[in-house]
Design a protein around this motif. Structure first.
Motif, short mmCIF file in Angstrom:
data_model
loop_
_atom_site.label_atom_id
_atom_site.label_comp_id
_atom_site.label_asym_id
_atom_site.label_seq_id
_atom_site.Cartn_x
_atom_site.Cartn_y
_atom_site.Cartn_z
N TYR A 39 0.83 -1.21 0.00
CA TYR A 39 0.00 0.00 0.00
C TYR A 39 0.86 1.26 0.00
CZ TYR A 39 -3.41 3.42 1.72
OH TYR A 39 -4.20 4.54 1.89
N GLY A 89 -0.96 5.26 5.58
CA GLY A 89 -1.14 6.30 4.57
C GLY A 89 -0.72 7.67 5.08
N ALA A 90 -1.00 7.92 6.34
CA ALA A 90 -0.58 9.19 6.94
C ALA A 90 0.95 9.26 7.01
CB ALA A 90 -1.20 9.35 8.34
N ARG A 99 -7.90 -1.87 8.40
CA ARG A 99 -8.26 -0.62 7.71
C ARG A 99 -7.73 0.59 8.50
NH1 ARG A 99 -11.99 -1.01 4.46
NH2 ARG A 99 -13.32 -2.38 5.70
N ALA A 100 -7.92 0.57 9.82
CA ALA A 100 -7.43 1.68 10.65
C ALA A 100 -5.91 1.78 10.60
CB ALA A 100 -7.92 1.51 12.09
N LEU A 115 -6.23 9.20 14.60
CA LEU A 115 -5.96 7.97 13.84
C LEU A 115 -5.53 6.84 14.77
CD1 LEU A 115 -4.05 9.33 10.69
CD2 LEU A 115 -6.30 8.22 10.73
N ASP A 133 -8.91 1.66 -2.86
CA ASP A 133 -9.68 2.43 -1.89
C ASP A 133 -9.74 1.66 -0.56
OD1 ASP A 133 -11.44 3.98 -0.41
OD2 ASP A 133 -13.11 3.78 -1.81
N VAL A 134 -8.94 2.07 0.37
CA VAL A 134 -8.87 1.41 1.67
C VAL A 134 -10.25 1.35 2.33
CG1 VAL A 134 -7.96 1.64 4.02
CG2 VAL A 134 -6.45 1.97 2.08
N ASP A 135 -11.04 2.39 2.17
CA ASP A 135 -12.32 2.46 2.87
C ASP A 135 -13.35 1.45 2.39
OD1 ASP A 135 -11.60 4.46 4.71
OD2 ASP A 135 -11.87 5.99 3.16
N HIS A 176 -4.86 3.31 7.37
CA HIS A 176 -5.01 4.78 7.42
C HIS A 176 -3.78 5.41 8.09
CE1 HIS A 176 -8.90 5.49 5.64
NE2 HIS A 176 -9.42 4.49 6.36
#
Length: 182
Positions: A55, A108-109, A101-102, A121, A90-92, A105
């Motif tokens: 990712y 990704g940050a 998923r969390a 987060l 799309d992770v969501d 995120h």
């Protein structure tokens, strides 16, 4: 062709593999780090760790690392490349658990900037069952892959375009690990 002469056939040793051959003094500890982060005795499943690497590498547009770690994650996941493609798109909406998923995120940050990892987060990941160790490991995997992606792309290494190359590498990595990669 890489920006510098790596002294190897880049089609045989593409991406980070050629760099490891070129500079074993730095390559060995990098492979040890990869082995620890992606296959070592951590609480996150190996497939999830490989998915985080894929990712982040995809977000960094690192063709070699994204292709390699996507194949490695797919080889370890029951859903194979389907879930890898979903996460990258799309992770969501991807078919992954709420905790992963969390954590994605958070990854990704980190990819954007370590300072984008907020207490919100982190709390969202904890709410979904992530431990402090898993949050730590996610941040470290994401940060390490930002470094490796920039290393691979910064020296202009070769990335095979044939998915079969990465599938064969996945079989090797999932059976023997990273230490013997170069």
């Amino acid at each position: 062709m890489a920006h510098i002469d790596l002294g190897v056939d880049e089609t045989e040793f593409p991406g980070v593999r050629g760099l490891m051959k070129y500079r074993p003094v730095t390559g060995k500890p990098m492979m040890e780090l990869a082995e620890t982060l992606l296959r070592g005795p951590l609480s996150l499943p190996t497939a999830d760790r490989e998915l985080i690497a894929a990712y982040v590498s995809g977000r960094n547009e690192c063709t070699y690392c994204c292709s390699a770690h996507s194949a490695f994650a797919a080889a370890l996941l029951d859903e194979g490349m389907t879930v890898v493609d979903q996460v990258r798109a799309d992770v969501d909406t991807a078919q992954v658990g709420a905790k992963l998923r969390a954590l994605l995120h958070i990854a990704g940050a980190v990819q954007r900037s370590g300072r984008e990892v907020t207490s919100e987060l982190v709390e969202a990941a904890r709410t979904e069952g992530a431990t402090d160790e898993e949050i730590h490991d996610t941040v470290l995997i994401a940060a390490a892959f930002c470094m490796v992606n920039r290393y691979v792309d910064g020296l202009g290494t070769f990335a095979p375009s044939d998915p079969k190359f990465y599938d064969e590498a996945a079989q090797r990595i999932t059976s023997v690990g990273y230490r013997n990669m170069a």
